[in-house]
Motif scaffolding. Structure first.
Motif, PDB file in Angstrom:
ATOM      1  N   LEU A 160      12.586   2.104   4.523  1.00 33.23           N
ATOM      2  CA  LEU A 160      12.354   1.638   3.157  1.00 33.23           C
ATOM      3  C   LEU A 160      11.213   2.425   2.525  1.00 33.23           C
ATOM      4  O   LEU A 160      10.184   2.659   3.166  1.00 33.23           O
ATOM      5  CB  LEU A 160      11.995   0.147   3.153  1.00 33.23           C
ATOM      6  CG  LEU A 160      12.989  -0.814   3.812  1.00 33.23           C
ATOM      7  CD1 LEU A 160      12.429  -2.233   3.805  1.00 33.23           C
ATOM      8  CD2 LEU A 160      14.331  -0.758   3.115  1.00 33.23           C
ATOM      9  N   HIS A 161      11.400   2.824   1.284  1.00 35.38           N
ATOM     10  CA  HIS A 161      10.365   3.495   0.506  1.00 35.38           C
ATOM     11  C   HIS A 161       9.985   2.549  -0.623  1.00 35.38           C
ATOM     12  O   HIS A 161      10.864   1.965  -1.271  1.00 35.38           O
ATOM     13  CB  HIS A 161      10.889   4.819  -0.078  1.00 35.38           C
ATOM     14  CG  HIS A 161      11.488   5.719   0.954  1.00 35.38           C
ATOM     15  ND1 HIS A 161      10.726   6.518   1.779  1.00 35.38           N
ATOM     16  CD2 HIS A 161      12.783   5.937   1.309  1.00 35.38           C
ATOM     17  CE1 HIS A 161      11.520   7.200   2.585  1.00 35.38           C
ATOM     18  NE2 HIS A 161      12.776   6.865   2.329  1.00 35.38           N
ATOM     19  N   GLY A 162       8.694   2.363  -0.853  1.00 40.16           N
ATOM     20  CA  GLY A 162       8.254   1.466  -1.914  1.00 40.16           C
ATOM     21  C   GLY A 162       6.751   1.309  -1.906  1.00 40.16           C
ATOM     22  O   GLY A 162       6.029   2.167  -1.382  1.00 40.16           O
ATOM     23  N   VAL A 163       6.291   0.211  -2.471  1.00 47.01           N
ATOM     24  CA  VAL A 163       4.855  -0.047  -2.568  1.00 47.01           C
ATOM     25  C   VAL A 163       4.542  -1.467  -2.103  1.00 47.01           C
ATOM     26  O   VAL A 163       5.346  -2.379  -2.261  1.00 47.01           O
ATOM     27  CB  VAL A 163       4.320   0.148  -4.007  1.00 47.01           C
ATOM     28  CG1 VAL A 163       4.387   1.596  -4.420  1.00 47.01           C
ATOM     29  CG2 VAL A 163       5.063  -0.722  -4.992  1.00 47.01           C
ATOM     30  N   VAL A 164       3.360  -1.634  -1.551  1.00 47.29           N
ATOM     31  CA  VAL A 164       2.862  -2.953  -1.159  1.00 47.29           C
ATOM     32  C   VAL A 164       2.306  -3.622  -2.411  1.00 47.29           C
ATOM     33  O   VAL A 164       1.581  -3.004  -3.183  1.00 47.29           O
ATOM     34  CB  VAL A 164       1.759  -2.817  -0.086  1.00 47.29           C
ATOM     35  CG1 VAL A 164       1.108  -4.164   0.195  1.00 47.29           C
ATOM     36  CG2 VAL A 164       2.327  -2.207   1.184  1.00 47.29           C
ATOM     37  N   THR A 203       3.569  -9.548   4.030  1.00 40.70           N
ATOM     38  CA  THR A 203       2.951  -8.862   2.895  1.00 40.70           C
ATOM     39  C   THR A 203       4.087  -8.345   2.013  1.00 40.70           C
ATOM     40  O   THR A 203       4.976  -7.639   2.504  1.00 40.70           O
ATOM     41  CB  THR A 203       2.106  -7.669   3.410  1.00 40.70           C
ATOM     42  OG1 THR A 203       1.111  -8.182   4.299  1.00 40.70           O
ATOM     43  CG2 THR A 203       1.450  -6.936   2.274  1.00 40.70           C
ATOM     44  N   PRO A 204       4.095  -8.682   0.738  1.00 36.66           N
ATOM     45  CA  PRO A 204       5.207  -8.251  -0.126  1.00 36.66           C
ATOM     46  C   PRO A 204       5.322  -6.728  -0.213  1.00 36.66           C
ATOM     47  O   PRO A 204       4.345  -6.030  -0.481  1.00 36.66           O
ATOM     48  CB  PRO A 204       4.850  -8.847  -1.484  1.00 36.66           C
ATOM     49  CG  PRO A 204       3.945  -9.990  -1.175  1.00 36.66           C
ATOM     50  CD  PRO A 204       3.162  -9.563   0.026  1.00 36.66           C
ATOM     51  N   PHE A 205       6.511  -6.231   0.037  1.00 40.91           N
ATOM     52  CA  PHE A 205       6.819  -4.805  -0.049  1.00 40.91           C
ATOM     53  C   PHE A 205       7.961  -4.661  -1.041  1.00 40.91           C
ATOM     54  O   PHE A 205       9.055  -5.180  -0.822  1.00 40.91           O
ATOM     55  CB  PHE A 205       7.220  -4.260   1.326  1.00 40.91           C
ATOM     56  CG  PHE A 205       7.422  -2.769   1.350  1.00 40.91           C
ATOM     57  CD1 PHE A 205       6.343  -1.920   1.516  1.00 40.91           C
ATOM     58  CD2 PHE A 205       8.675  -2.212   1.191  1.00 40.91           C
ATOM     59  CE1 PHE A 205       6.513  -0.540   1.533  1.00 40.91           C
ATOM     60  CE2 PHE A 205       8.866  -0.849   1.202  1.00 40.91           C
ATOM     61  CZ  PHE A 205       7.777  -0.004   1.374  1.00 40.91           C
ATOM     62  N   VAL A 206       7.705  -3.971  -2.154  1.00 38.86           N
ATOM     63  CA  VAL A 206       8.710  -3.805  -3.200  1.00 38.86           C
ATOM     64  C   VAL A 206       9.440  -2.485  -2.950  1.00 38.86           C
ATOM     65  O   VAL A 206       8.858  -1.398  -3.065  1.00 38.86           O
ATOM     66  CB  VAL A 206       8.070  -3.828  -4.607  1.00 38.86           C
ATOM     67  CG1 VAL A 206       9.136  -3.675  -5.674  1.00 38.86           C
ATOM     68  CG2 VAL A 206       7.289  -5.119  -4.809  1.00 38.86           C
ATOM     69  N   SER A 222      14.927  -4.040  -5.825  1.00 39.64           N
ATOM     70  CA  SER A 222      16.349  -3.756  -6.036  1.00 39.64           C
ATOM     71  C   SER A 222      16.805  -2.799  -4.947  1.00 39.64           C
ATOM     72  O   SER A 222      16.330  -1.668  -4.859  1.00 39.64           O
ATOM     73  CB  SER A 222      16.568  -3.125  -7.406  1.00 39.64           C
ATOM     74  OG  SER A 222      16.200  -4.015  -8.409  1.00 39.64           O
ATOM     75  N   PHE A 223      17.710  -3.256  -4.106  1.00 43.22           N
ATOM     76  CA  PHE A 223      18.221  -2.416  -3.028  1.00 43.22           C
ATOM     77  C   PHE A 223      19.658  -2.800  -2.763  1.00 43.22           C
ATOM     78  O   PHE A 223      20.130  -3.877  -3.148  1.00 43.22           O
ATOM     79  CB  PHE A 223      17.369  -2.541  -1.754  1.00 43.22           C
ATOM     80  CG  PHE A 223      17.070  -3.964  -1.350  1.00 43.22           C
ATOM     81  CD1 PHE A 223      18.011  -4.747  -0.688  1.00 43.22           C
ATOM     82  CD2 PHE A 223      15.841  -4.525  -1.641  1.00 43.22           C
ATOM     83  CE1 PHE A 223      17.733  -6.047  -0.323  1.00 43.22           C
ATOM     84  CE2 PHE A 223      15.547  -5.825  -1.269  1.00 43.22           C
ATOM     85  CZ  PHE A 223      16.494  -6.594  -0.611  1.00 43.22           C
ATOM     86  N   ASP A 224      20.370  -1.904  -2.112  1.00 42.02           N
ATOM     87  CA  ASP A 224      21.774  -2.103  -1.780  1.00 42.02           C
ATOM     88  C   ASP A 224      21.861  -3.081  -0.609  1.00 42.02           C
ATOM     89  O   ASP A 224      21.370  -2.799   0.484  1.00 42.02           O
ATOM     90  CB  ASP A 224      22.390  -0.747  -1.422  1.00 42.02           C
ATOM     91  CG  ASP A 224      23.896  -0.819  -1.173  1.00 42.02           C
ATOM     92  OD1 ASP A 224      24.451  -1.946  -1.115  1.00 42.02           O
ATOM     93  OD2 ASP A 224      24.515   0.249  -1.051  1.00 42.02           O
ATOM     94  N   SER A 225      22.483  -4.222  -0.830  1.00 44.22           N
ATOM     95  CA  SER A 225      22.567  -5.242   0.223  1.00 44.22           C
ATOM     96  C   SER A 225      23.507  -4.834   1.346  1.00 44.22           C
ATOM     97  O   SER A 225      23.517  -5.463   2.404  1.00 44.22           O
ATOM     98  CB  SER A 225      22.984  -6.589  -0.367  1.00 44.22           C
ATOM     99  OG  SER A 225      24.248  -6.480  -0.978  1.00 44.22           O
ATOM    100  N   SER A 226      24.291  -3.764   1.171  1.00 37.89           N
ATOM    101  CA  SER A 226      25.104  -3.270   2.285  1.00 37.89           C
ATOM    102  C   SER A 226      24.266  -2.383   3.211  1.00 37.89           C
ATOM    103  O   SER A 226      24.684  -2.059   4.310  1.00 37.89           O
ATOM    104  CB  SER A 226      26.321  -2.497   1.767  1.00 37.89           C
ATOM    105  OG  SER A 226      25.914  -1.305   1.123  1.00 37.89           O
TER     106      SER A 226
END
Length: 155
Positions: free
Chosen positions: A128-132, A144-147, A114-118
């Motif tokens: 981007l901050h998240g997890v693999v 590689t999927p990054f959420v 979930s991220f701001d598409s703008s």
């Protein structure tokens, strides 16, 4: 009732019983696990019969065992990586429609979450901050999927 009508009804009833018997036989064969042994068929048809009580089927031991190598069902959609990761770069359009990727330090990441598409779109410079999540399934079939848990414009 005349004889012809009576015969037609008997034929229809016989055909219905035959179809039901074939359906029951097919279901019994499916439930036998494909081994084809007479013991399995007898057990399956005894538990599938309408006269068998529900406790008859539940007193048998289940052939399914828990496998310690498989994750619990409720954890299949959780990211695999435990630690937060930060990646920076230019978002690019993936090979599949609607998919986004970002290349960081030689690795191509598929961008999900979930991220701001703008903020996150093809051509945008982002951090981007998240997890693999290497166990994630996607139709993007690239990287590689990054959420993403948080996205910001790179400055």
């Amino acid at each position: 009732m005349d004889t012809r009508t009576s015969r037609i009804r008997r034929i229809a009833n016989t055909a219905g019983l035959l179809a039901g018997g074939l359906l029951l036989a097919a279901l019994t064969a499916c439930g036998a696990g494909g081994s084809g042994s007479d013991d399995d068929a007898a057990t399956t048809s005894a538990t599938a019969s309408p006269s068998a009580s529900p406790t008859d089927a539940t007193t048998e031991e289940s052939p399914v065992t828990d496998s310690p190598s498989l994750p619990p069902l409720d954890e299949t959609s959780k990211p695999v990586g435990d630690s937060q990761t930060t990646i920076t770069g230019t978002i690019q359009a993936g090979v599949e429609s609607g998919c986004l990727i970002l290349e960081f330090e030689g690795t191509v990441y598929g961008v999900f979450g979930s991220f701001d598409s703008s903020v996150v779109y093809a051509g945008a410079q982002v951090t981007l901050h998240g997890v693999v999540d290497t166990g994630m399934m996607s139709t993007c079939q690239q990287g590689t999927p990054f959420v993403v848990s948080e996205a910001e414009t790179a400055g």
